[in-house]
Design an enzyme around this catalytic site. Structure first.
Site: not given
Ligand SMILES: NC(=O)c1ccc[n+]([C@@H]2O[C@H](COP(=O)([O-])OP(=O)(O)OC[C@H]3O[C@@H](n4cnc5c(N)ncnc54)[C@H](OP(=O)(O)O)[C@@H]3O)[C@@H](O)[C@H]2O)c1
Length: 325
Positions: A57, A206, A208-209
């Protein structure tokens, strides 16, 4: 304070919900290191102590950010990082995978240095390497546990047969895979497999990005370099189909006096106490909102409505290779 719970049956204990740190450095628009650092520190104050990063990352800057943010508070944290997803320095969008034993050893040294710690609590293989038998990769990872560099082992996006072979080589504590209201494919085989083996399940993305929060309804709301602009779920007809799912979640959120993000997280928690989601954010405001999702109780009617919301149209990634099957 958020509760601490076992993750898997090997002894690892983590907060009931974690914090995904990836977006603080890359993928979801411009970050602000000061606010990201404050978010990590606020997370620890709330008891959200399970922090998720990866060497790739940034590339290679997110671990530094996380490491600095936890300085002086290392003992409060369950620190998870990952190796094996390679970036091309000339084009960071290009990916390779490396699970060779000698690379496992090289990668852990890099992560320890960037994080500024003497051990990692949970060390994941980020993607399974189709060219290296999983026994060789996990054998090398197990040696790191024996040396005290790593406490517990995890896999990400591994198929059931790979999970079984890995676990037979050295006990695996956690599997990280995408899972949410609109991405329920792991229910068929992956989740039953990890439950049978006593491996904890860590749903990534969780929210959905970010899409399931209802805050993103068109590409115009995303920065030019936002990775989601180039992903199938956010493209063309898929986007319209997927917005309809979000409308359903939003309606339930309004009925419950909660936000859509909180409903999406409460839904994951309702799927089992053995699941520890890691919602990502770079802002204290969202972190606090997401932590409060643990207080929301969904009844059978809510769960039935969410169950009918529909599955995302479009693949998870524009380039799905390599996929472990
Ligand atoms: N193993 C793998 O291949 C893999 C792949 C993807 C992700 N991951 C891990 O999983 C973690 C979580 O997944 P993710 O970040 O991809 O997606 P996510 O948790 O589904 O969504 C993150 C997005 O949601 C927004 N968000 C969070 N809380 C919110 C709220 N209460 N209201 C409105 N928007 C909100 C964030 O905005 P802001 O950015 O503006 O705060 C960000 O753009 C990552 O950080 C990473 O550590 C692992």
């Amino acid at each position: 304070m958020i509760q601490q719970v076992p993750l898997g049956t090997q002894g690892l204990v983590v907060s009931r919900q974690g914090l995904g740190c990836m977006g603080m450095s890359e993928f979801y628009g411009q970050g602000d290191d000061a606010e990201s650092t404050a978010t990590i520190q606020r997370a620890l104050d709330l008891g959200v102590t399970f922090l998720d990063t990866a060497d790739m990352y940034g590339p290679h800057t997110n671990e530094v950010l996380v490491g600095k943010a936890i300085t002086g508070r290392r003992d409060e944290v369950q620190l998870a990082t990952k190796f094996g997803n390679m970036r091309d320095p000339d084009d960071p969008r290009k990916r390779g995978v490396n699970g060779r034993p000698e690379y496992v050893r090289e990668a852990v040294e890099g992560s320890l240095k960037r994080l500024g710690v003497d051990h990692i609590d949970l060390y994941y293989q980020h993607r399974v390497d189709p060219d290296t038998p999983i026994e060789e990769t996990v054998g090398a990872m197990g040696a790191l546990v024996e040396e005290g560099k790593v406490r517990y082992l995890g896999l990400s996006e591994a198929a059931p047969e790979t999970i079984r072979r890995a676990h037979a080589t050295f006990p695996i504590s956690a599997l990280q895979t995408e899972y949410s209201i609109w991405a329920r494919q792991p229910e068929a085989e992956i989740i039953p497999t990890v439950r049978e083996l006593g491996i904890g399940f860590v749903p990534y993305s969780p929210l959905g990005r970010g899409f399931l929060t209802g805050k993103v309804r068109s590409l115009d709301e995303l920065a030019e370099d936002d990775f989601r602009r180039y992903q199938p779920r956010f493209a063309g007809d898929n986007l319209a189909h997927n917005v309809a799912i979000v409308e359903k979640i939003d309606a339930i959120a309004k009925d419950k006096g909660a936000t859509a993000a909180q409903i999406a997280l409460a839904w994951v928690h309702a799927q089992g106490a053995d699941m520890v989601p890691i919602p990502g954010t770079k802002r204290r405001r969202y972190l606090e909102e997401n932590a409060a999702a643990l207080e929301i109780v969904l009844d059978a009617d809510d769960l039935a409505r969410l169950g009918e919301a529909g599955q995302a149209a479009g693949d998870r990634y524009a380039d799905m290779t390599p996929v472990d099957r």
